[in-house]
Write an enzyme that holds these catalytic residues in place. Structure first.
Site, PDB file in Angstrom:
ATOM      1  CD  GLU A   1      -3.001   0.892   2.338  1.00 25.61           C
ATOM      2  OE1 GLU A   1      -3.541   2.073   2.636  1.00 25.61           O
ATOM      3  OE2 GLU A   1      -3.304  -0.106   2.865  1.00 25.61           O
TER       4      GLU A   1
ATOM      5  CG  ASP B   1      -4.610   5.315   2.053  1.00 28.08           C
ATOM      6  OD1 ASP B   1      -5.439   5.985   2.013  1.00 28.08           O
ATOM      7  OD2 ASP B   1      -3.910   4.809   3.222  1.00 28.08           O
TER       8      ASP B   1
ATOM      9  CD  GLN C   1      -7.530   2.018   3.590  1.00 30.13           C
ATOM     10  OE1 GLN C   1      -8.079   2.278   4.606  1.00 30.13           O
ATOM     11  NE2 GLN C   1      -5.969   2.376   3.624  1.00 30.13           N
TER      12      GLN C   1
ATOM     13  CE  LYS D   1      -6.656   6.368   5.704  1.00 32.63           C
ATOM     14  NZ  LYS D   1      -5.660   5.178   5.713  1.00 32.63           N
TER      15      LYS D   1
END
Length: 414
Positions: free
Chosen positions: A271, A305, A327, A329
């Site tokens: 990531e 991310d 991701q 988030k």
């Protein structure tokens, strides 16, 4: 069923906020604290206690629905909203949001969530943390009023199918805690250990520390894990490989190939190997890095991310096929309606996704994430709140198991 009253309560999150700009600028560690001046607007310390606002919706029958407003650890970075400071937002909640909520029918979640997610005050949308918590509360209100689970509400209103089994979880562990790693191996976490690397020096001068760490994780799984246990290894690098290699993407790709080999026989997910200066640059860099890895025959998976914060960002990374996973988030997307749409968009367009979030959340927001996961089917969830791993695994797993049991009971008696 309508909302009769609303209560807002400021409280603590499950972790803390950290000024990543100050960290990368060389702030001096002092235990959990970092000495020096913050560089990101809103911070009074480089590391400071995370704060939340609980949203309590009191319904006509006296039942209560809860949601919690929270932001991510590295607020104010890479296109995100500023640090969430509850006292700055309570006046708006009381003067603007309370009247909007009071008397509102909660029979439908999606319409209410989309409306509050678009709400503007003085020409600006509400902070992402507010939209996050308010929409959690609205989902819970619809579920309470309808005597069903949040997952069932989402599946019905979005036309999705409930998962039949709990979604796998990425167990987020402290990098230096070997006992914690053993526990999540014992509990058969689907993905592990996250193990944040926030400074290039943490990797070693030539990345040798990270290389050894990946190998050590692989060895430990094989030493103590069950013979049929095949998790994926996940490492979150917060752009540190970009700091180490600079513009040398060829060298970075070669390094990732070797890192993937060190993690074998387990698949490796990386990531944020690089954090660029803009979304467009981040997408281009990830595209190039992904192509370089594939040309070398590597199966290392890239997760976006930073700069992939909103529903629009998720769509942009997905349409560009810039990575293997995004991701999602959850606090960064604001209303949970956006997280729902993001997972469904990824699945419809062949993009892997982690329905993630942050250690800086709460048990309430984690349970809502579990409900969303069951209704939408992401590839995996992130354990939260905190980085204790055990607690996050417990909260998410048990919420999914309870939900599936209740939904199954209703289906059997329908």
């Amino acid at each position: 069923m309508k909302i009769a009253d609303v209560v807002f309560v400021a409280g603590l999150s499950g972790y803390f906020n950290k000024d990543l700009q100050a960290v990368k600028a060389g702030a001096k560690p002092n235990g959990t604290f970092l000495e020096g001046k913050p560089l990101t607007s809103g911070y009074t310390q480089i590391v400071q206690a995370g704060a939340i606002i609980s949203v309590l919706l009191v319904l006509e029958d006296g039942s209560v629905a809860v949601g919690e407003c929270a932001d991510v650890i590295f607020s104010g970075l890479a296109g995100r909203d500023p640090l969430f400071i509850p006292r700055e937002h309570l006046p708006t909640l009381e003067s603007v949001v309370r009247p909007w909520l009071t008397g509102r029918d909660v029979g439908r979640f999606r319409a209410n969530a989309e409306e509050v997610d678009r709400m503007e005050v003085a020409g600006k949308r509400l902070h992402t943390a507010l939209r996050y918590g308010l929409t959690q509360a609205l989902l819970n209100a619809t579920a309470v009023a309808g005597r069903e689970t949040g997952a069932e509400v989402i599946a019905r209103e979005y036309g999705s199918q409930l998962q039949r089994q709990p979604v796998g979880i990425l167990a987020s562990c402290h990098r230096g805690d070997a006992l914690q790693l053993d526990r999540v191996i014992m509990k058969r976490a689907a993905v592990l250990p996250h193990a944040s690397f926030t400074l290039a020096k943490d990797l070693g001068r030539e990345g040798e520390v990270l290389m050894e760490y990946a190998g050590a994780i692989s060895r430990r799984i094989r030493e103590v894990g069950a013979p049929d246990y095949k998790p994926r290894i996940h490492l979150d690098l917060y752009g540190t490989l970009g700091d180490l290699f600079g513009d040398d993407l060829e060298g970075l790709a070669d390094y990732l190939v070797r890192l993937g080999e060190a993690a074998q026989p387990f698949d490796l997910l990386i990531e944020s190997p690089v954090i660029a200066r803009s979304r467009a640059e981040q997408i281009e860099t990830f595209q190039r890095l992904k192509d370089l890895l594939r040309s070398r025959g590597s199966r290392v998976g890239l997760i976006a991310d930073e700069w992939c914060n909103t529903l629009e960002d998720t769509r942009a990374f997905t349409q560009a096929k810039a990575c293997d996973f995004v991701q999602i988030k959850t606090p960064d997307l604001g209303g949970i309606n956006n997280s729902i749409d993001a997972v469904l968009f990824c699945k419809a367009n062949g993009m892997g996704c982690c329905l993630g979030g942050t250690a800086n959340e709460t048990d309430i927001s984690a349970r809502v994430t579990a409900q969303i996961g069951l209704a939408t089917g992401p590839d995996f969830l992130l354990s939260k709140p905190g980085i204790g791993a055990d607690e996050g695994l417990m909260i998410l797993t048990n919420e999914m198991l309870r939900t599936l049991a209740l939904a199954g009971r209703r289906a059997a008696t329908a």
